[in-house]
Design a protein around this motif. Sequence first.
Motif, PDB file in Angstrom:
ATOM      1  N   UNK A  20     -49.363  92.698  37.316  1.00 62.27           N
ATOM      2  CA  UNK A  20     -48.024  92.709  37.882  1.00 62.27           C
ATOM      3  C   UNK A  20     -47.055  91.902  37.020  1.00 62.27           C
ATOM      4  N   UNK A  21     -47.508  90.759  36.513  1.00 61.96           N
ATOM      5  CA  UNK A  21     -46.639  89.928  35.682  1.00 61.96           C
ATOM      6  C   UNK A  21     -46.237  90.668  34.415  1.00 61.96           C
ATOM      7  N   UNK A  22     -47.212  91.315  33.775  1.00 67.46           N
ATOM      8  CA  UNK A  22     -46.902  92.065  32.561  1.00 67.46           C
ATOM      9  C   UNK A  22     -45.937  93.198  32.861  1.00 67.46           C
ATOM     10  N   UNK A  23     -46.159  93.909  33.960  1.00 67.70           N
ATOM     11  CA  UNK A  23     -45.297  95.031  34.311  1.00 67.70           C
ATOM     12  C   UNK A  23     -43.861  94.574  34.537  1.00 67.70           C
ATOM     13  N   UNK A  24     -43.684  93.464  35.219  1.00 67.44           N
ATOM     14  CA  UNK A  24     -42.324  92.961  35.478  1.00 67.44           C
ATOM     15  C   UNK A  24     -41.608  92.620  34.172  1.00 67.44           C
ATOM     16  N   UNK A  25     -42.314  91.986  33.256  1.00 66.33           N
ATOM     17  CA  UNK A  25     -41.706  91.617  31.979  1.00 66.33           C
ATOM     18  C   UNK A  25     -41.328  92.854  31.167  1.00 66.33           C
ATOM     19  N   UNK A  26     -42.197  93.839  31.139  1.00 63.65           N
ATOM     20  CA  UNK A  26     -41.915  95.053  30.368  1.00 63.65           C
ATOM     21  C   UNK A  26     -40.730  95.799  30.964  1.00 63.65           C
ATOM     22  N   UNK A  27     -40.695  95.922  32.271  1.00 62.40           N
ATOM     23  CA  UNK A  27     -39.600  96.636  32.933  1.00 62.40           C
ATOM     24  C   UNK A  27     -38.246  95.976  32.683  1.00 62.40           C
ATOM     25  N   UNK A  28     -38.252  94.654  32.558  1.00 60.68           N
ATOM     26  CA  UNK A  28     -36.996  93.924  32.374  1.00 60.68           C
ATOM     27  C   UNK A  28     -36.621  93.734  30.911  1.00 60.68           C
ATOM     28  N   UNK A  29     -37.471  94.145  30.002  1.00 63.98           N
ATOM     29  CA  UNK A  29     -37.278  93.848  28.581  1.00 63.98           C
ATOM     30  C   UNK A  29     -36.116  94.625  27.983  1.00 63.98           C
ATOM     31  N   UNK A  30     -35.362  93.949  27.128  1.00 69.75           N
ATOM     32  CA  UNK A  30     -34.347  94.630  26.315  1.00 69.75           C
ATOM     33  C   UNK A  30     -34.846  94.860  24.893  1.00 69.75           C
ATOM     34  N   UNK A  31     -35.900  94.123  24.507  1.00 64.24           N
ATOM     35  CA  UNK A  31     -36.529  94.299  23.197  1.00 64.24           C
ATOM     36  C   UNK A  31     -38.043  94.298  23.392  1.00 64.24           C
ATOM     37  N   UNK A  32     -38.715  95.338  22.906  1.00 61.34           N
ATOM     38  CA  UNK A  32     -40.171  95.364  22.925  1.00 61.34           C
ATOM     39  C   UNK A  32     -40.680  95.540  21.499  1.00 61.34           C
ATOM     40  N   UNK A  33     -41.797  94.907  21.217  1.00 60.96           N
ATOM     41  CA  UNK A  33     -42.431  95.025  19.906  1.00 60.96           C
ATOM     42  C   UNK A  33     -43.876  95.466  20.119  1.00 60.96           C
ATOM     43  N   UNK A  34     -44.406  96.204  19.156  1.00 60.48           N
ATOM     44  CA  UNK A  34     -45.790  96.668  19.290  1.00 60.48           C
ATOM     45  C   UNK A  34     -46.295  97.157  17.930  1.00 60.48           C
ATOM     46  N   UNK A  35     -47.615  97.131  17.750  1.00 56.43           N
ATOM     47  CA  UNK A  35     -48.183  97.629  16.497  1.00 56.43           C
ATOM     48  C   UNK A  35     -48.499  99.113  16.574  1.00 56.43           C
ATOM     49  N   UNK A  36     -48.449  99.765  15.428  1.00 55.18           N
ATOM     50  CA  UNK A  36     -49.025 101.095  15.257  1.00 55.18           C
ATOM     51  C   UNK A  36     -50.065 100.974  14.147  1.00 55.18           C
ATOM     52  N   UNK A  37     -50.919 101.958  14.036  1.00 58.08           N
ATOM     53  CA  UNK A  37     -51.977 101.913  13.027  1.00 58.08           C
ATOM     54  C   UNK A  37     -51.788 103.067  12.058  1.00 58.08           C
ATOM     55  N   UNK A  47     -49.740 102.908  26.662  1.00 55.46           N
ATOM     56  CA  UNK A  47     -50.208 102.329  27.921  1.00 55.46           C
ATOM     57  C   UNK A  47     -49.019 101.933  28.801  1.00 55.46           C
ATOM     58  N   UNK A  48     -47.988 101.383  28.169  1.00 49.15           N
ATOM     59  CA  UNK A  48     -46.844 100.834  28.907  1.00 49.15           C
ATOM     60  C   UNK A  48     -45.651 101.781  28.955  1.00 49.15           C
ATOM     61  N   UNK A  90     -30.748  85.293  20.763  1.00 47.60           N
ATOM     62  CA  UNK A  90     -30.791  84.964  22.180  1.00 47.60           C
ATOM     63  C   UNK A  90     -31.495  85.986  23.045  1.00 47.60           C
ATOM     64  N   UNK A  91     -32.144  86.957  22.430  1.00 44.65           N
ATOM     65  CA  UNK A  91     -32.837  87.994  23.187  1.00 44.65           C
ATOM     66  C   UNK A  91     -34.300  87.622  23.389  1.00 44.65           C
ATOM     67  N   UNK A  92     -34.801  87.836  24.590  1.00 48.64           N
ATOM     68  CA  UNK A  92     -36.241  87.733  24.814  1.00 48.64           C
ATOM     69  C   UNK A  92     -36.913  88.966  24.213  1.00 48.64           C
ATOM     70  N   UNK A  93     -38.136  88.780  23.725  1.00 49.62           N
ATOM     71  CA  UNK A  93     -38.898  89.885  23.138  1.00 49.62           C
ATOM     72  C   UNK A  93     -40.252  89.965  23.842  1.00 49.62           C
ATOM     73  N   UNK A  94     -40.591  91.160  24.299  1.00 50.17           N
ATOM     74  CA  UNK A  94     -41.890  91.399  24.922  1.00 50.17           C
ATOM     75  C   UNK A  94     -42.758  92.149  23.914  1.00 50.17           C
ATOM     76  N   UNK A  95     -43.805  91.507  23.455  1.00 45.06           N
ATOM     77  CA  UNK A  95     -44.719  92.124  22.487  1.00 45.06           C
ATOM     78  C   UNK A  95     -45.920  92.693  23.221  1.00 45.06           C
ATOM     79  N   UNK A  96     -46.148  93.983  23.053  1.00 41.21           N
ATOM     80  CA  UNK A  96     -47.212  94.685  23.750  1.00 41.21           C
ATOM     81  C   UNK A  96     -48.516  94.573  22.960  1.00 41.21           C
ATOM     82  N   UNK A  97     -49.582  94.262  23.658  1.00 43.80           N
ATOM     83  CA  UNK A  97     -50.894  94.105  23.010  1.00 43.80           C
ATOM     84  C   UNK A  97     -51.956  94.696  23.913  1.00 43.80           C
TER      85      UNK A  97
END
Length: 233
Positions: A20-37, A47-48, A90-97
């Motif tokens: 639930x905590x992860x979901x709330x952060x992702x839903x509210x994110x203005x910036x998301x980061x994640x890896x590709x291979x 997943x998200x 000043x932006x929060x960043x949610x990094x997906x792992x």
Amino acid sequence: MTGVLYGVGLGPGAPDLITLRAARLIEAASVVAYPTLAGAASFARSIAADLIAPGVQEIVMDVPMSVERAPAQDAYDKGAAEIAAALDAGQDVVCLCEGDPFFYGSFMYLFARLSANYQVEVVPGVTSVTACAARAAMPLAARNERLTVLPGPLPEDELRARIEGAESVVIMKVGRHLSKIRGVIDALGLTGDAVYVERATLPEEVVLPLADAPEKAPYFSMILLTKGADPWL
């Protein structure tokens, strides 16, 4: 004021295993980061995907498939610089792992680069180890039992020695090392105690006795091994 970097564990693949905590952060994110291979679609993002709002800024870190460490390190250097720029603005960043950020998680490489200069919060996720054990209906450790986690790329001699000295064993990153690992376990007379799991919690999940495992395994595969009688009885 600089933003906060959140390293968010997504679990093993099934979207309903995101906390639930992860979901709330992702839903509210203005910036998301994640890896590709190597230019492929991002497993973490998939997943998200249903939680990412339209118009969100996405920082993509394309990690090359190479035994050499330098290309991957360069990709994380570039990704860390882009994340730092967002944080400085000043932006929060949610990094997906996928899985858990601090258990063989890609987020560790960003944490090492950014935690000294920015506020970083880590949100744990369901690990592939616990997911595979659950899907295989295979308790791994009880009371004073020891659980040993081994990466499949280890040399054959080291795998043998560590499995011999262990009680319960999880072998991760099986992939192209399946034949070697299977040979070691068979030589130790433990094949009957081992279970093979690939793509746990996903629609294409496979759970089989190791003796019945396919000849080739994907990267997202694992072998679980408990010796002898059920330790939880």
